[in-house]
Design a protein around this motif. Structure first.
Motif, mmCIF file in Angstrom:
data_model
loop_
_atom_site.group_PDB
_atom_site.id
_atom_site.type_symbol
_atom_site.label_atom_id
_atom_site.label_comp_id
_atom_site.label_asym_id
_atom_site.label_seq_id
_atom_site.Cartn_x
_atom_site.Cartn_y
_atom_site.Cartn_z
ATOM 1 N N GLU A 2 0.904 -1.225 -0.057
ATOM 2 C CA GLU A 2 0.152 -0.046 -0.045
ATOM 3 C C GLU A 2 0.846 1.140 -0.068
ATOM 4 N N ILE A 3 0.271 2.230 -0.633
ATOM 5 C CA ILE A 3 0.902 3.264 -0.665
ATOM 6 C C ILE A 3 0.282 4.617 0.113
ATOM 7 N N PHE A 4 0.556 5.389 0.903
ATOM 8 C CA PHE A 4 0.077 6.156 1.756
ATOM 9 C C PHE A 4 0.710 7.533 1.644
ATOM 10 N N ILE A 5 -0.095 8.696 1.634
ATOM 11 C CA ILE A 5 0.414 10.103 1.880
ATOM 12 C C ILE A 5 -0.012 10.721 3.206
ATOM 13 N N ASN A 6 0.935 11.169 3.635
ATOM 14 C CA ASN A 6 0.898 11.986 4.798
ATOM 15 C C ASN A 6 -0.101 13.234 4.618
ATOM 16 N N GLY A 7 -1.453 13.148 5.094
ATOM 17 C CA GLY A 7 -2.246 14.510 4.916
ATOM 18 C C GLY A 7 -2.274 15.439 5.764
ATOM 19 N N LYS A 8 -1.337 15.533 6.584
ATOM 20 C CA LYS A 8 -1.156 16.504 7.780
ATOM 21 C C LYS A 8 -1.156 18.100 6.988
ATOM 22 N N VAL A 39 -5.435 11.001 7.169
ATOM 23 C CA VAL A 39 -5.605 12.379 7.707
ATOM 24 C C VAL A 39 -6.264 12.290 9.326
ATOM 25 N N PRO A 40 -5.970 13.183 10.102
ATOM 26 C CA PRO A 40 -6.592 12.665 11.677
ATOM 27 C C PRO A 40 -8.155 12.691 11.453
ATOM 28 N N ASN A 41 -8.794 12.176 12.427
ATOM 29 C CA ASN A 41 -10.358 12.091 12.425
ATOM 30 C C ASN A 41 -10.868 13.491 12.115
ATOM 31 N N PHE A 42 -10.330 14.675 12.910
ATOM 32 C CA PHE A 42 -11.309 15.700 13.068
ATOM 33 C C PHE A 42 -11.111 16.265 11.560
ATOM 34 N N PHE A 43 -10.489 15.853 10.633
ATOM 35 C CA PHE A 43 -10.338 16.727 9.229
ATOM 36 C C PHE A 43 -11.619 16.329 8.451
ATOM 37 N N ASP A 52 -13.774 11.454 -1.706
ATOM 38 C CA ASP A 52 -13.872 10.965 -0.318
ATOM 39 C C ASP A 52 -13.121 9.416 -0.126
ATOM 40 N N ARG A 53 -13.103 8.803 -1.577
ATOM 41 C CA ARG A 53 -12.563 7.338 -1.282
ATOM 42 C C ARG A 53 -11.068 7.054 -1.485
ATOM 43 N N PHE A 54 -10.186 8.136 -1.468
ATOM 44 C CA PHE A 54 -9.036 8.233 -1.556
ATOM 45 C C PHE A 54 -8.497 8.576 0.067
ATOM 46 N N PHE A 55 -9.448 8.759 1.043
ATOM 47 C CA PHE A 55 -9.161 9.256 2.481
ATOM 48 C C PHE A 55 -9.129 8.053 3.243
ATOM 49 N N VAL A 56 -8.355 7.943 4.299
ATOM 50 C CA VAL A 56 -8.363 7.175 5.528
ATOM 51 C C VAL A 56 -8.053 8.112 6.644
ATOM 52 N N SER A 57 -9.284 8.183 7.293
ATOM 53 C CA SER A 57 -9.406 8.917 8.388
ATOM 54 C C SER A 57 -8.782 8.189 9.795
ATOM 55 N N THR A 58 -7.915 8.462 10.478
ATOM 56 C CA THR A 58 -7.354 7.880 11.651
ATOM 57 C C THR A 58 -6.860 8.570 12.763
#
Length: 362
Positions: A2-8, A39-43, A52-58
Motif C-alpha cells: 500500500e502507498i499512503f500520503i501524509n495528509g497533515k 488524515v486525522p479524524n477531525f479533518f 472521499d474514497r481516497f482518504f483514510v481517517s485515523t
C-alpha cells in the motif's frame, strides 16, 4: 504494497509548500496509483476537491505534530511493507519506509528568522528523518546541493521534483497581456527571509513615489514577528484568492521577489506563466528558475531594489515584450503533470517487484 500520503498538510494554512503537496497528491491519484491519504479524524474530508474514497481517517490527536509522530507509527506497525510519502518537510521519525520532501534548510542557515519553538523542533527532527528515510525529494538543484552538503549522504538518495504553476495562472501565448497597469506585485508570507522590510523601505524612496505596490500575503506564527511600516503607495491584501491573484499577475508591471533565501520560488513560475515581468533578488535558485531575463538586484540594498524597478519601468516596450514571451515559454519547463510523473516513477522504483503491477499508471 500500500502507498499512503501524509495528509497533515491538509490541516494547515495554504502556502507554497502545501500547494506543492496538494498538486502532487492529485497528480498521483490521476495516474491511477494505488494511493490513500491519511488524515486525522477531525479533518473534514469533504473540504477538498479530492474524492472521499481516497482518504483514510485515523487517529484522534488534535495536535497534528503528535498525530504525525505518535499515531502514524502506530498505524504502520502492522503495515511495515507499506510506503509513506511526506510532501511538506516533516514525517514520522519512527517510520523508515518513507519518502520525505525537504523543501529547503533555511532553519539551519538562518535560525533567527523562526520562532524558537519551530527552530528547535526542526533542528531535532529533520536530521533524524533524513537519516531514516528511504529517499529524499527536494524542489531545486540549489536545495539538493544545500541538503547533500549538510547531511552528506549519497547523491542517489535525493531527487529534484520541481514546483509548477497551477492551471489558473497559466495562459496561452496568444492571450498574454503586454500592456501593463501601473502597479508592482509582491506575493509571499511575511516571513523575514522574504525581506519585505527592505522592499517597503525602497517604496518609501522619493524615486518610487509614483509607483504602486500590492502586497499579497500574511503573517505566520512559525516566523519571528517584525514591525512593518506601510508607505502610502503600498496596499496589503491578506485574503486574496487564486482568481484575484491570477488577474493581478496578468496586469502587474512586474512581480518583485526580494527574498534573501529560498528553496524554490513558486510566485516566479506563476508570474512567468501569466506573462508578468520579473524583478528579483540575485540569489542562485532564482537564476536556476528564471535565467537571465529578469531585472536582478542585491536584496540587502533598498537602493539596488529601486534601481532594478526603475530599470524595468524604463525598458523599451519591444524589449519588455520579448522578456515576457521568453519567460512564458521558459515556464513550460515547470508542470504538475511532469512533476507528478517524476514522483510516480520514483515511488514505482522503490516498490518491491511483486507490487509494481498494483501501482502501474492507467
Amino acid at each position: 504494497m500500500e502507498i499512503f500520503i501524509n495528509g497533515k498538510y491538509l490541516t494547515q494554512p495554504v502556502s507554497g509548500v502545501q500547494r506543492y503537496a496538494f498538486e502532487l497528491t492529485k497528480g498521483l491519484i490521476a495516474k491511477g496509483s494505488n494511493v490513500k491519504i491519511l488524515v486525522p479524524n477531525f479533518f473534514d474530508i469533504k473540504s477538498t476537491e479530492i474524492n472521499d474514497r481516497f482518504f483514510v481517517s485515523t487517529g484522534d490527536f488534535k495536535n497534528t505534530n503528535l498525530w504525525e509522530q505518535v499515531h502514524l507509527p502506530l498505524f504502520f506497525r502492522k503495515r511495515k511493507s507499506s510506503l509513506l510519502i511526506n510532501l511538506c518537510n516533516t514525517g514520522p521519525v519512527l517510520i523508515k519506509n518513507q519518502i520525505v520532501c525537504l523543501h529547503d534548510i533555511a532553519f539551519f542557515k538562518n535560525p533567527q528568522w523562526y520562532s524558537r519553538a519551530f527552530y528547535l523542533y526542526y533542528k531535532f527532527l529533520i536530521p533524524l528523518i533524513v537519516r531514516n528515510s528511504k529517499h529524499i525529494v527536494t524542489v531545486s538543484e540549489f536545495s539538493k546541493d544545500e541538503i547533500t552538503g549538510r547531511f552528506r549522504f549519497a547523491a542517489n538518495k535525493i531527487s529534484v521534483i520541481y514546483n509548477a504553476p497551477a492551471k489558473i495562472f497559466t495562459i496561452p501565448a496568444d492571450k498574454l497581456i503586454l500592456k501593463k497597469d501601473d502597479f508592482f506585485l509582491f506575493v509571499g508570507s511575511f516571513d523575514p527571509r522574504k525581506n519585505l522590510i527592505t522592499l517597503l523601505k525602497a517604496f518609501e524612496s522619493d524615486k518610487l513615489k509614483k509607483f504602486k505596490l500590492i502586497v499579497v500575503g500574511k503573517r505566520s506564527a512559525s516566523f519571528r514577528d517584525q514591525k512593518l511600516i506601510i508607505p502610502d503607495n503600498v496596499t496589503i491584501l491578506d485574503n486574496c484568492n487564486d482568481e484575484d491573484l491570477s488577474v493581478l499577475y496578468k496586469h502587474a508591471s512586474g512581480l518583485i521577489n526580494c527574498s534573501i533565501y529560498e528553496g524554490f520560488g513558486l510566485p516566479l513560475v506563476e508570474a512567468m506563466s501569466s506573462g508578468c515581468p520579473l524583478v528579483l533578488s540575485d540569489i542562485p535558485v532564482f537564476r536556476e528558475i528564471a535565467g537571465d531575463r529578469a531585472s536582478y538586484f542585491d536584496p540587502i540594498s533598498s537602493d539596488s531594489i529601486v534601481h532594478a524597478i526603475k530599470s524595468l519601468a524604463d525598458k523599451k516596450p519591444e524589449d519588455l515584450n520579448s522578456d515576457i514571451q521568453h519567460n512564458h515559454t521558459l515556464s513550460s519547463r515547470f508542470s504538475w503533470a511532469d512533476s507528478s510523473t517524476e514522483l510516480f516513477s520514483l515511488t514505482y522504483k522503490l516498490l518491491p517487484q511483486a507490487d509494481r503491477h498494483l501501482n502501474h499508471p492507467i
